[in-house]
Design a protein around this motif. Sequence first.
Motif, short mmCIF file in Angstrom:
data_model
loop_
_atom_site.label_atom_id
_atom_site.label_comp_id
_atom_site.label_asym_id
_atom_site.label_seq_id
_atom_site.Cartn_x
_atom_site.Cartn_y
_atom_site.Cartn_z
N ASN A 151 0.86 -1.19 0.00
CA ASN A 151 0.00 0.00 0.00
C ASN A 151 0.89 1.24 0.00
O ASN A 151 1.53 1.55 1.00
N ASN A 166 0.21 4.24 0.08
CA ASN A 166 -0.27 5.35 0.91
C ASN A 166 -0.09 5.12 2.40
O ASN A 166 -0.29 6.05 3.19
N SER A 167 0.26 3.91 2.80
CA SER A 167 0.43 3.64 4.23
C SER A 167 1.80 3.04 4.56
O SER A 167 2.14 2.90 5.73
N ARG A 194 3.14 12.57 0.23
CA ARG A 194 1.88 12.19 0.85
C ARG A 194 1.48 13.19 1.93
O ARG A 194 0.31 13.56 2.06
N GLU A 195 2.46 13.62 2.71
CA GLU A 195 2.18 14.54 3.81
C GLU A 195 1.74 15.91 3.29
O GLU A 195 0.92 16.58 3.91
N PRO A 239 -2.95 11.41 -0.01
CA PRO A 239 -2.66 10.08 -0.57
C PRO A 239 -2.68 10.06 -2.09
O PRO A 239 -3.34 10.87 -2.72
N ASN A 252 -3.76 8.68 -5.66
CA ASN A 252 -4.99 8.11 -6.19
C ASN A 252 -4.76 7.24 -7.42
O ASN A 252 -5.63 6.45 -7.79
N PHE A 264 -3.36 1.26 -3.74
CA PHE A 264 -3.58 2.58 -3.20
C PHE A 264 -4.56 2.62 -2.04
O PHE A 264 -4.79 3.64 -1.45
N ARG A 265 -5.18 1.44 -1.72
CA ARG A 265 -6.09 1.37 -0.59
C ARG A 265 -5.80 0.12 0.22
O ARG A 265 -5.38 -0.89 -0.30
#
Length: 206
Positions: free
Chosen positions: A146, A148-149, A173-174, A178, A180, A205-206
């Motif tokens: 992922n 985004n995480s 990201r910050e 995130p 897409n 991405f999720r």
Amino acid sequence: MIQLKKHINLVLGAGLLLVILFGVYIYKNINSHTETVNSPDQMPMIKDETIESETEKNEKKADNSDPIMVDVQGSVKRPGVYEMNNGDRVIDVIRKAGGFLEEAEARSVNQAEKISDEMIIYVAAKGEEIHPLSSNMGNDKEDLLNINSADLSELQTLSGVGPSKAQSIISYREEFGPFNSIDQLLEVRGIGEKTIEDWKDKIKFR
């Protein structure tokens, strides 16, 4: 003189009778011919060549469909490549390959799954790691990173990512939120098209 008149009358009477008979004969023949032509019961059967032609075309099309080639490996009696038909399932291929060996782990394959061309079916032995054919897509998705995480160390598991590039991803990201889409990664410094092409099957991405 009287006899001559009688003779003439006789000849004329006979001729008139012949004319009447001939007329009746022709009239009957004409009516008989009309009934023969118009009677639906006596009409010859005409073969519907158009319908039959379409049917034959469809049958030929079905017969000429490309065969499906499936590679069966692992714990079956006759491993190899087999020619199958559209609509066949994994169990049909396994039967064609002679069936399972005694040491086969039947749960390693989804026997009800429909086959596709160039498909590889691997039947694991008992004790081997099991990879069910029907659920491998879901498992692969769970194994994706992922983007985004992922933290600094996790991002570095991607090819071509060092501490600096991993930090650039986190900083983006910050600042912008995130990601897409994979194309959005091109906005990160140091990431190009070749890199995201290599990552497209490795990240989510999720």
